[in-house]
Write an enzyme that holds these catalytic residues in place. Structure first.
Site, PDB file in Angstrom:
ATOM      1  N   ARG A 187      49.554  57.920 -38.815  1.00  0.00           N
ATOM      2  CA  ARG A 187      50.042  56.391 -39.507  1.00  0.00           C
ATOM      3  C   ARG A 187      49.680  56.130 -40.884  1.00  0.00           C
ATOM      4  NH1 ARG A 187      48.887  56.852 -34.532  1.00  0.00           N
ATOM      5  NH2 ARG A 187      47.459  58.238 -35.128  1.00  0.00           N
ATOM      6  N   THR A 188      48.629  56.710 -41.356  1.00  0.00           N
ATOM      7  CA  THR A 188      48.291  56.422 -42.672  1.00  0.00           C
ATOM      8  C   THR A 188      49.266  56.891 -43.705  1.00  0.00           C
ATOM      9  OG1 THR A 188      46.114  56.099 -42.064  1.00  0.00           O
ATOM     10  CG2 THR A 188      46.411  55.855 -44.280  1.00  0.00           C
ATOM     11  N   ARG A 237      43.468  60.803 -48.978  1.00  0.00           N
ATOM     12  CA  ARG A 237      42.599  60.922 -47.562  1.00  0.00           C
ATOM     13  C   ARG A 237      41.871  62.414 -47.844  1.00  0.00           C
ATOM     14  NH1 ARG A 237      43.719  60.168 -41.331  1.00  0.00           N
ATOM     15  NH2 ARG A 237      43.567  58.088 -42.069  1.00  0.00           N
ATOM     16  N   LYS A 275      43.329  77.276 -54.290  1.00  0.00           N
ATOM     17  CA  LYS A 275      42.800  78.259 -55.489  1.00  0.00           C
ATOM     18  C   LYS A 275      41.528  77.757 -56.153  1.00  0.00           C
ATOM     19  CE  LYS A 275      47.580  78.695 -56.683  1.00  0.00           C
ATOM     20  NZ  LYS A 275      48.646  78.035 -57.795  1.00  0.00           N
ATOM     21  N   HIS A 313      37.665  53.242 -44.684  1.00  0.00           N
ATOM     22  CA  HIS A 313      38.918  53.402 -44.539  1.00  0.00           C
ATOM     23  C   HIS A 313      39.474  51.835 -44.698  1.00  0.00           C
ATOM     24  CE1 HIS A 313      43.040  54.453 -43.095  1.00  0.00           C
ATOM     25  NE2 HIS A 313      42.714  54.874 -42.023  1.00  0.00           N
TER      26      HIS A 313
HETATM   27  N1   CP Z   1      44.496  54.805 -37.980  1.00  0.00           N
HETATM   28  C1   CP Z   1      44.607  56.074 -38.517  1.00  0.00           C
HETATM   29  O1   CP Z   1      44.040  56.313 -40.019  1.00  0.00           O
HETATM   30  O2   CP Z   1      45.400  56.910 -38.239  1.00  0.00           O
HETATM   31  P1   CP Z   1      45.961  58.397 -38.851  1.00  0.00           P
HETATM   32  O3   CP Z   1      44.645  59.278 -38.814  1.00  0.00           O
HETATM   33  O4   CP Z   1      46.861  58.984 -37.974  1.00  0.00           O
HETATM   34  O5   CP Z   1      46.423  58.322 -40.385  1.00  0.00           O
END
Ligand code: CP
Length: 304
Positions: free
Chosen positions: A51-52, A101, A80, A129
């Site tokens: 999703r993100t 991320r 590396k 998040h």
């Molecule tokens: N909700 C969410 O962060 O989903 P993903 O880990 O798929 O990005």
């Protein structure tokens, strides 16, 4: 540059502006299809995501911009031994905005020191998040009409679940938010989140059955296998909650069921067709709110 590392980086007024813009984009997406023409987003994903990452990339492309990045850190020079600091220094010389991320809690606070362009934390380990929180706030505001005065049950892995840490801190800024933390002893909400809350605004229980009749919103979470040091403990806890039709029969008529997704077994698929289950809608709101966030951080707007 302006960054988003945790929800408090924006004032309530700024969050309202982003949510309002996201709602305007949802109502008329074509109007925004070229506002980021010539702009480049980097998506640096050191940890898996559906999703993100894809909603960020869709968001930028739907605004007329472009995207570079990686989702397999093994394909970057991190493999590396290049440091996060150097990676951010280099990438911020190539692009206009960065979303990252990373599996290590606190990595976003570290990375943001080295950027010369707006930086967005797309999830750092079990910590925060914030763009999921914007997604959740847009979902709650759009579907209930308000952000204050909700009783929110958060259920499952409250220890490692970064989405609930960010959401609780954000919702606590709105009037009369009440929280019910539903978790087994081993996965309770950490003290570093509870310290922001006054005692009377939350209680803790292990029983979803007992809590569910009193909730306006139920935020289910996955037990985060990848964060357990001891996999035997994960095996013991992995199925501790399962929301099914029987449990939904005890929930209020207007209670919304949210989940940041991905889910494993914690919501039975039979719940998907219940009108109170809004988690797939929630994932779609995530793209619109990221469109609004990118516009806000890049300082772009539609020409009237
Ligand atoms: N909700 C969410 O962060 O989903 P993903 O880990 O798929 O990005």
């Amino acid at each position: 540059s302006r960054n988003l590392v945790q929800p408090e980086d924006f004032s309530i007024k700024e969050i309202d502006e982003i949510l309002d813009l996201a709602q305007q984009i949802m109502a008329n997406p074509d109007k925004y299809s070229e506002v980021c023409k010539g702009k480049l987003l980097a998506t640096l994903f050191y940890e898996p995501s559906t999703r993100t990452r894809l909603s960020f990339e869709s968001a930028m492309k739907r605004l007329g911009g472009n995207v570079v990045g990686f989702s397999e850190p093994g394909s970057s020079s991190a493999s590396k031994g290049e440091s996060l600091a150097d990676t951010i220094r280099i990438v911020s010389g190539y692009v206009d905005i960065i979303a990252m991320r990373h599996p290590i809690a606190g990595s976003a606070d570290e990375a943001v020191k080295y950027t010369e362009v707006p930086f967005i934390n797309a999830g750092d380990g079990g910590n925060q998040h914030p763009t999921q929180t914007l997604t959740d706030l847009l979902t709650i505001k759009t579907l209930t009409g308000r952000l204050d005065n909700h009783v929110i049950g958060l259920c499952g892995d409250l220890k490692y679940g970064r989405t609930v840490h960010s959401l609780v801190k954000a919702m606590n800024r709105y009037n009369d938010s009440k929280f019910v933390f539903i978790a087994p002893e081993q996965l309770r909400m950490p003290g570093y989140v509870k310290q922001y809350l006054k005692d009377h605004v939350y209680y803790e229980t292990a029983s979803l059955d007992n809590a569910i009749p009193s909730l306006d919103l139920l935020y289910m979470t996955r037990i985060q296998k990848e964060r357990f040091a001891d996999l035997e403990e994960y095996e013991l806890l992995k199925d501790c909650y399962r929301l099914d039709a029987d449990k939904m029969s005890k929930a209020p008529e207007n209670m919304l069921v949210m989940h940041p997704l991905p889910r494993v077994n914690e919501i039975a698929t039979e719940v998907d067709n219940d009108k109170r289950a809004v988690y797939f809608q929630q994932a779609k709101f995530g793209m619109y709110v990221r469109m609004a966030l990118i516009m806000k951080l890049l300082g772009v707007d539609v020409e009237e």
